[in-house]
Motif scaffolding. Structure first.
Motif, PDB file in Angstrom:
ATOM      1  N   THR A 159      -6.561  -2.821  -1.148  1.00  0.00           N
ATOM      2  CA  THR A 159      -6.173  -1.429  -1.348  1.00  0.00           C
ATOM      3  C   THR A 159      -6.573  -0.952  -2.737  1.00  0.00           C
ATOM      4  OG1 THR A 159      -4.324   0.137  -1.312  1.00  0.00           O
ATOM      5  CG2 THR A 159      -3.858  -2.073  -2.134  1.00  0.00           C
ATOM      6  N   SER A 160      -6.980   0.311  -2.817  1.00  0.00           N
ATOM      7  CA  SER A 160      -7.337   0.921  -4.093  1.00  0.00           C
ATOM      8  C   SER A 160      -7.322   2.432  -3.952  1.00  0.00           C
ATOM      9  CB  SER A 160      -8.742   0.463  -4.540  1.00  0.00           C
ATOM     10  OG  SER A 160      -9.200   1.220  -5.646  1.00  0.00           O
TER      11      SER A 160
ATOM     12  N   ARG B 250     -11.572   0.400   7.992  1.00  0.00           N
ATOM     13  CA  ARG B 250     -10.678   1.238   7.197  1.00  0.00           C
ATOM     14  C   ARG B 250      -9.360   1.369   7.960  1.00  0.00           C
ATOM     15  NH1 ARG B 250     -11.285   6.257   4.239  1.00  0.00           N
ATOM     16  NH2 ARG B 250      -9.215   6.682   3.369  1.00  0.00           N
TER      17      ARG B 250
ATOM     18  N   LEU C 178      -7.463   1.771   2.083  1.00  0.00           N
ATOM     19  CA  LEU C 178      -7.018   0.466   2.559  1.00  0.00           C
ATOM     20  C   LEU C 178      -8.036  -0.091   3.541  1.00  0.00           C
ATOM     21  CD1 LEU C 178      -4.805  -1.750   2.814  1.00  0.00           C
ATOM     22  CD2 LEU C 178      -3.740  -0.327   4.582  1.00  0.00           C
TER      23      LEU C 178
ATOM     24  N   HIS D 283       0.860  -1.177   0.000  1.00  0.00           N
ATOM     25  CA  HIS D 283       0.000   0.000   0.000  1.00  0.00           C
ATOM     26  C   HIS D 283       0.898   1.229   0.000  1.00  0.00           C
ATOM     27  CE1 HIS D 283      -3.480   2.528   0.854  1.00  0.00           C
ATOM     28  NE2 HIS D 283      -2.803   3.067   1.851  1.00  0.00           N
TER      29      HIS D 283
END
Length: 302
Positions: A232-233, A253, A237, A182
């Motif tokens: 993750t995006s 989160r 996360l 991440h």
């Protein structure tokens, strides 16, 4: 939202195209579109325990060594059995055709998008009982391997596929259920089935100085037995947990910059897997699956 009545026992999920999700349930594989419409893609008798989507190819692994692959967005599927009798918990792939999954204490490596495989034995030089593999993450030429509970050799191992070198970057006697990258951090989700020893930990990526990985633990107001998955995006996360004494699993989160974990949703049973696109996520739960974002939450009934 249109709700299908065929869902039961979701075990894996991955984000696909245009905000769609591909979800593994007891009856097989389904496509969950962003508008809530669901479509059965494949019927199966075996559990699929992990899914990944890469370059329009869907890969899945599960019980009894099962490996599935679709190159046309789930219209047709190839199915084979990898040489292990156990459950395969993790699979990862990149755009170059490299696919990595695992057996009990071996890795299966493909360089042609999962058409053919070779077996790697990363732990053969270790003394005593070899650790069992629970999670893997592919990052360039490196594979990060998380183990199940093991007192001597447990933790996270970094394997260099080009030079056949291996180093342990994290010692841990607990199960490492998930690993990902991440931003500039390597993140792990860990825990055990007994006690409340679950943590999400992270460290700065430091390939050139492998002996200097410094792991930090995210703080949380909730004690968990085990954090089971990570997703993750675009800077978001998320993590999911095993069920607590009340049979409830959580989705949280994770804020690494603030070193904290904030619960944002619950599901009934283990939150086996979670996948997200920015702030939207779908968690594959043992009894219920939940699609949620900051505006609404929607239970997918099993």
């Amino acid at each position: 939202m249109l709700i299908s009545q065929c869902l039961s026992g979701a075990t894996a999920v991955t984000i696909a195209l245009n905000g769609d999700y591909i979800l593994a349930v007891n009856s097989g594989i389904i496509l969950v579109k962003k508008n809530g419409i669901q479509k059965q893609l494949l019927k199966l008798d075996h559990r699929i325990l992990d899914l990944t989507f890469n370059e329009a190819i869907v890969y899945g692994v599960g019980d009894n060594g099962i490996f599935i692959r679709s190159t046309d967005y789930g219209c047709t599927w190839e199915m084979t059995t990898l040489p292990t009798s156990g459950s395969i918990w993790s699979i990862c792939a990149n755009n170059d055709g490299t696919v990595v999954t695992h057996g009990n204490n071996v890795l299966f490596l493909s360089s042609d998008f999962g058409k053919t495989w070779k077996t790697l034995h990363p732990f053969q030089s270790l003394l005593g009982n070899k650790p069992s593999i629970r999670s893997i993450f592919l990052d360039g030429q490196y594979v990060y391997v998380g183990t199940k509970v093991h007192k001597q050799h447990g933790g996270i191992w970094r394997i260099d596929l080009q030079h056949s070198e291996m180093v342990r970057i994290k010692r841990d006697t607990r199960m490492v259920a998930a690993i990902l990258k991440h931003n500039q951090f390597i993140v792990s989700a860990t825990g055990t089935c007994k006690g409340f020893k679950g943590t999400v930990e992270y460290c700065h990526e430091s390939i050139s100085s492998s002996k200097k990985y410094q792991w930090e633990t995210c703080e949380s107001d909730c004690k968990e037995r085990c954090y089971l998955d990570l997703s993750t995006s675009d800077g978001f996360l998320y993590t999911s947990t095993s069920q607590d004494e009340n049979g409830v699993g959580k989705v949280s989160r994770v804020y690494l910059d603030e070193n904290k974990i904030v619960p944002c949703a619950i599901v009934h049973g283990h939150g086996w897997r979670v996948s997200n696109q920015q702030n939207e996520f779908l968690v594959a739960g043992l009894y219920t699956s939940l699609y949620s974002n900051s505006e609404y939450q929607h239970l997918i009934q099993h």
